[in-house]
Design a protein around this motif. Structure first.
Motif, PDB file in Angstrom:
ATOM      1  N   GLY A 278      30.485  24.053 -48.877  1.00 48.92           N
ATOM      2  CA  GLY A 278      31.405  24.195 -50.007  1.00 48.92           C
ATOM      3  C   GLY A 278      32.129  22.887 -50.306  1.00 48.92           C
ATOM      4  N   SER A 279      32.615  22.215 -49.254  1.00 47.60           N
ATOM      5  CA  SER A 279      33.349  20.952 -49.458  1.00 47.60           C
ATOM      6  C   SER A 279      32.458  19.903 -50.088  1.00 47.60           C
ATOM      7  CB  SER A 279      33.855  20.415 -48.120  1.00 47.60           C
ATOM      8  OG  SER A 279      34.598  21.384 -47.466  1.00 47.60           O
ATOM      9  N   LEU A 280      31.225  19.833 -49.623  1.00 36.35           N
ATOM     10  CA  LEU A 280      30.288  18.853 -50.187  1.00 36.35           C
ATOM     11  C   LEU A 280      30.039  19.151 -51.664  1.00 36.35           C
ATOM     12  CD1 LEU A 280      27.656  18.483 -47.353  1.00 36.35           C
ATOM     13  CD2 LEU A 280      28.935  16.625 -48.373  1.00 36.35           C
ATOM     14  N   ALA A 281      29.766  20.426 -51.967  1.00 37.52           N
ATOM     15  CA  ALA A 281      29.436  20.787 -53.345  1.00 37.52           C
ATOM     16  C   ALA A 281      30.628  20.569 -54.273  1.00 37.52           C
ATOM     17  CB  ALA A 281      28.970  22.242 -53.392  1.00 37.52           C
ATOM     18  N   VAL A 282      31.834  20.932 -53.822  1.00 37.46           N
ATOM     19  CA  VAL A 282      33.019  20.772 -54.682  1.00 37.46           C
ATOM     20  C   VAL A 282      33.302  19.287 -54.927  1.00 37.46           C
ATOM     21  CG1 VAL A 282      35.522  21.095 -54.786  1.00 37.46           C
ATOM     22  CG2 VAL A 282      34.079  22.968 -54.055  1.00 37.46           C
TER      23      VAL A 282
ATOM     24  N   LEU B 179      37.247  12.936 -51.127  1.00 38.79           N
ATOM     25  CA  LEU B 179      37.492  14.352 -51.460  1.00 38.79           C
ATOM     26  C   LEU B 179      36.895  15.260 -50.397  1.00 38.79           C
ATOM     27  CD1 LEU B 179      36.814  14.571 -55.306  1.00 38.79           C
ATOM     28  CD2 LEU B 179      38.929  15.156 -54.132  1.00 38.79           C
ATOM     29  N   TYR B 180      35.710  14.882 -49.948  1.00 42.41           N
ATOM     30  CA  TYR B 180      35.035  15.655 -48.903  1.00 42.41           C
ATOM     31  C   TYR B 180      35.878  15.654 -47.626  1.00 42.41           C
ATOM     32  CZ  TYR B 180      31.688  16.683 -45.208  1.00 42.41           C
ATOM     33  OH  TYR B 180      31.069  17.209 -44.101  1.00 42.41           O
ATOM     34  N   PHE B 181      36.397  14.479 -47.293  1.00 41.93           N
ATOM     35  CA  PHE B 181      37.201  14.362 -46.073  1.00 41.93           C
ATOM     36  C   PHE B 181      38.483  15.193 -46.197  1.00 41.93           C
ATOM     37  CE2 PHE B 181      40.315  12.356 -43.266  1.00 41.93           C
ATOM     38  CZ  PHE B 181      39.603  12.358 -42.082  1.00 41.93           C
ATOM     39  N   LEU B 182      39.099  15.168 -47.397  1.00 43.90           N
ATOM     40  CA  LEU B 182      40.343  15.927 -47.586  1.00 43.90           C
ATOM     41  C   LEU B 182      40.116  17.428 -47.399  1.00 43.90           C
ATOM     42  CD1 LEU B 182      42.056  14.170 -50.623  1.00 43.90           C
ATOM     43  CD2 LEU B 182      42.762  14.153 -48.241  1.00 43.90           C
ATOM     44  N   SER B 183      38.963  17.904 -47.890  1.00 46.53           N
ATOM     45  CA  SER B 183      38.727  19.347 -47.784  1.00 46.53           C
ATOM     46  C   SER B 183      38.091  19.721 -46.446  1.00 46.53           C
ATOM     47  CB  SER B 183      37.852  19.829 -48.936  1.00 46.53           C
ATOM     48  OG  SER B 183      36.670  19.085 -48.963  1.00 46.53           O
ATOM     49  N   SER B 184      37.527  18.755 -45.755  1.00 48.95           N
ATOM     50  CA  SER B 184      36.897  19.064 -44.472  1.00 48.95           C
ATOM     51  C   SER B 184      37.096  17.897 -43.502  1.00 48.95           C
ATOM     52  CB  SER B 184      35.409  19.316 -44.729  1.00 48.95           C
ATOM     53  OG  SER B 184      34.735  19.546 -43.563  1.00 48.95           O
ATOM     54  N   PRO B 185      38.339  17.700 -42.999  1.00 51.01           N
ATOM     55  CA  PRO B 185      38.616  16.540 -42.141  1.00 51.01           C
ATOM     56  C   PRO B 185      37.809  16.577 -40.850  1.00 51.01           C
ATOM     57  CG  PRO B 185      40.623  17.774 -42.632  1.00 51.01           C
ATOM     58  CD  PRO B 185      39.480  18.596 -43.113  1.00 51.01           C
ATOM     59  N   GLN B 186      37.328  15.429 -40.411  1.00 51.11           N
ATOM     60  CA  GLN B 186      36.544  15.387 -39.173  1.00 51.11           C
ATOM     61  C   GLN B 186      36.648  14.007 -38.512  1.00 51.11           C
ATOM     62  OE1 GLN B 186      32.352  15.605 -40.819  1.00 51.11           O
ATOM     63  NE2 GLN B 186      33.755  16.234 -42.422  1.00 51.11           N
ATOM     64  N   GLY B 187      36.800  14.005 -37.212  1.00 53.65           N
ATOM     65  CA  GLY B 187      36.858  12.754 -36.453  1.00 53.65           C
ATOM     66  C   GLY B 187      38.026  11.881 -36.875  1.00 53.65           C
ATOM     67  N   SER B 188      37.861  10.587 -36.628  1.00 54.15           N
ATOM     68  CA  SER B 188      38.927   9.648 -36.953  1.00 54.15           C
ATOM     69  C   SER B 188      38.895   9.303 -38.445  1.00 54.15           C
ATOM     70  CB  SER B 188      38.736   8.395 -36.100  1.00 54.15           C
ATOM     71  OG  SER B 188      39.105   7.257 -36.813  1.00 54.15           O
TER      72      SER B 188
ATOM     73  N   VAL C 210      33.589  27.264 -58.922  1.00 54.46           N
ATOM     74  CA  VAL C 210      33.612  28.633 -58.382  1.00 54.46           C
ATOM     75  C   VAL C 210      32.322  28.892 -57.585  1.00 54.46           C
ATOM     76  CG1 VAL C 210      33.502  31.078 -59.022  1.00 54.46           C
ATOM     77  CG2 VAL C 210      35.213  29.591 -60.063  1.00 54.46           C
ATOM     78  N   LEU C 211      31.189  28.448 -58.147  1.00 50.73           N
ATOM     79  CA  LEU C 211      29.899  28.615 -57.445  1.00 50.73           C
ATOM     80  C   LEU C 211      29.920  27.888 -56.107  1.00 50.73           C
ATOM     81  CD1 LEU C 211      27.183  28.192 -60.235  1.00 50.73           C
ATOM     82  CD2 LEU C 211      27.566  30.181 -58.793  1.00 50.73           C
ATOM     83  N   ALA C 212      30.440  26.644 -56.136  1.00 49.91           N
ATOM     84  CA  ALA C 212      30.470  25.825 -54.911  1.00 49.91           C
ATOM     85  C   ALA C 212      31.358  26.468 -53.856  1.00 49.91           C
ATOM     86  CB  ALA C 212      30.968  24.418 -55.243  1.00 49.91           C
ATOM     87  N   VAL C 213      32.551  26.905 -54.272  1.00 43.56           N
ATOM     88  CA  VAL C 213      33.484  27.513 -53.315  1.00 43.56           C
ATOM     89  C   VAL C 213      32.898  28.823 -52.781  1.00 43.56           C
ATOM     90  CG1 VAL C 213      35.774  28.564 -53.069  1.00 43.56           C
ATOM     91  CG2 VAL C 213      35.531  26.413 -54.297  1.00 43.56           C
ATOM     92  N   GLY C 214      32.303  29.613 -53.682  1.00 42.22           N
ATOM     93  CA  GLY C 214      31.683  30.881 -53.271  1.00 42.22           C
ATOM     94  C   GLY C 214      30.592  30.645 -52.242  1.00 42.22           C
ATOM     95  N   ALA C 215      29.733  29.668 -52.517  1.00 45.73           N
ATOM     96  CA  ALA C 215      28.640  29.362 -51.584  1.00 45.73           C
ATOM     97  C   ALA C 215      29.207  28.893 -50.243  1.00 45.73           C
ATOM     98  CB  ALA C 215      27.725  28.300 -52.169  1.00 45.73           C
ATOM     99  N   GLY C 216      30.287  28.095 -50.327  1.00 53.94           N
ATOM    100  CA  GLY C 216      30.921  27.585 -49.103  1.00 53.94           C
ATOM    101  C   GLY C 216      31.477  28.719 -48.256  1.00 53.94           C
ATOM    102  N   ILE C 217      32.170  29.664 -48.924  1.00 55.35           N
ATOM    103  CA  ILE C 217      32.764  30.793 -48.184  1.00 55.35           C
ATOM    104  C   ILE C 217      31.651  31.652 -47.566  1.00 55.35           C
ATOM    105  CG2 ILE C 217      34.077  32.952 -48.458  1.00 55.35           C
ATOM    106  CD1 ILE C 217      35.739  31.468 -50.592  1.00 55.35           C
TER     107      ILE C 217
END
Lengths: 167, 278
Positions: free
Chosen positions: A74-78, A116-125, B21-28
């Motif tokens: 989800g984080s990657l796609a968003v 953005l990816y890091f903000l929604s899915s923080p990992q490591g340093s 919405v699609l991305a968040v839905g897929a993520g969840i």
């Protein structure tokens, strides 16, 4: 005349480079950092279309990337969707389709997507991630130099067909 | 004109909102499935559709690499070949001795009434992609649920342990490698005067660490580390599979344990095939 054939080409192009990134991304590694060919293709393709289709390309790129990771789909796609939408929205306002602009947009877009990816899915340093994101953005610029003429050719061919039909 | 622009902007915003919405839905969906220990259909479907393209591209990449690579590595390969021949001769002698000892051990086990587990069935799989993500140490392999691979299956190479399967689609699977921070396997130091048991875990820096060893443990650089057969973080890895060799040993800060860095037996970047144990 509809934009659909052009868009299908751009989507296939993004998908192919997303797959290429998965297939031999590790061969392209420089000091442990690799380019993200899928994201670069999505950003460059968005330059030749609008923000709404840019968002679709970003989503496609995020899904391909996420499908081959075991987490953070989800984080990657968003993050990819938002960045490509932003690139497309800016394109309507200020860009010219030049190599320089493609490189600048790819650098900023890639870095923003990783952040953005890091903000929604923080990992490591955070610092290490920042360095990797900056390095990856640099390599994406090199990839954009190669992809930009390909995409321009892909789009122009379509445009020249439309022009000849109009005449 | 203004109305037209406003409508266009609204349409654009609607488009991006649908995508998000699609991305968040897929993520969840993905996260829920992962928490249940299952694979989600969205990423599975994307992988199933794109796997043939990835496979073709990986095959082409390997072929081109093989064709061009020898031009640059020809001389180095010739000298490496000489060294490897010598090593094969040494190992052949050692192997014969070990076979004899293994036969003796097997005889003794039978006399003492131990029951050996049946040998695991192996499924050979091509490696489609190594480290597809810079953030997760993983492999994509060309076997999936259709071939009997399931989450938690163990992946090995002839050199040793590779990792475990974390996600399965119809025709592909994701294998998390030993050095990933999300990986852990029960490990045993293979020396006659120690046989210390710990847990081999990946770390954020990508190093493989052997943890939970007391400071007084007898261990030194070069010792072999194998799987202990006790539970890791996912299922049970069979006993006796090579994990690697001890690279460095140092006290782990103020605690009473050791920090042991293990060099993996497998060169993950060069893997082309793996076996999945069933």
């Amino acid at each position: 005349m509809t934009d659909n054939p052009k868009r299908i080409r751009l989507a296939v192009f993004t998908l192919l480079f997303g797959c290429a990134s998965v297939a031999f991304g590790h061969h392209l590694e420089v000091y442990g950092i690799r380019p993200n060919l899928g994201l670069t293709a999505a950003i460059v393709c968005t330059l030749f279309d609008g923000p709404d289709f840019g968002a679709v390309l970003g989503l496609l790129c995020g899904f391909v990337e996420g499908a081959y990771q075991s987490s953070s789909v989800g984080s990657l796609a968003v993050s990819r969707t938002l960045v490509c939408f932003g690139v497309g929205a800016m394109d309507n306002q200020m860009y010219r389709h030049t190599f320089g602009m493609a490189c600048a947009v790819t650098a900023v877009g890639s870095f923003a997507a990783e952040m953005l990816y890091f903000l929604s899915s923080p990992q490591g340093s955070a610092l290490a991630f920042l360095g990797r994101a900056a390095g990856s953005a640099g390599l994406n610029v090199v990839a954009a130099l190669l992809l930009f003429p390909l995409v321009r050719r892909l789009v122009r061919r379509r445009e020249s067909i439309i022009a000849s039909m109009a005449q | 004109m203004l109305e037209h622009e406003r409508r266009g902007r609204r349409r654009r915003v609607k488009g991006v909102v649908v995508c998000i919405v699609l991305a968040v839905g897929a993520g969840i969906w993905h996260n829920r499935a992962t928490a249940r220990g299952a694979s989600d259909p969205v990423t599975g479907a994307v992988r199933t559709v794109t796997a043939p393209i990835v496979r073709a591209l990986a095959g082409a990449g390997n072929w081109i690499g093989g064709q061009i690579g020898w031009i640059f590595t020809g001389r180095a390969t010739a000298s490496e070949n000489r060294l490897l021949r010598q090593r094969v001769e040494e190992l052949a002698g050692e192997n014969a001795k070990l076979r004899e000892e293994a036969a003796a051990a097997s005889r003794l086990r039978t006399h003492l009434g131990f029951v050996d587990p049946p040998p695991a069935k192996r499924i050979a799989a091509d490696v489609l992609s190594v480290y597809p993500s810079p953030n997760v140490a993983s492999l994509i392999i060309s076997r999936g649920s259709r071939d009997g691979v399931h989450i938690g299956s163990v992946a090995v190479a002839p050199q040793g342990l590779v990792g475990h399967v974390t996600s399965v689609a119809l025709t592909t699977s994701v294998v998390i490698l030993l050095p990933d921070a999300d990986s852990a396997v029960g490990a045993l130091v293979q020396r006659s005067d120690s046989r210390a048991i710990g847990v081999c875990k990946g770390s954020a820096e990508g190093a493989l660490l052997l943890s939970y060893l007391d400071r007084n443990t007898v261990i030194s650089v070069g010792d072999a580390v194998v799987s202990s057969g006790q539970a890791g973080n996912r299922g049970i890895f069979p006993k006796g599979i090579a994990i690697g060799t001890v690279e460095s040993v140092s006290p782990a800060g103020p605690s009473s344990t050791l920090r042991v860095v293990v060099k993996p037996a497998v060169d993950f970047g060069r893997l082309e095939e793996v076996y999945i144990l069933r």
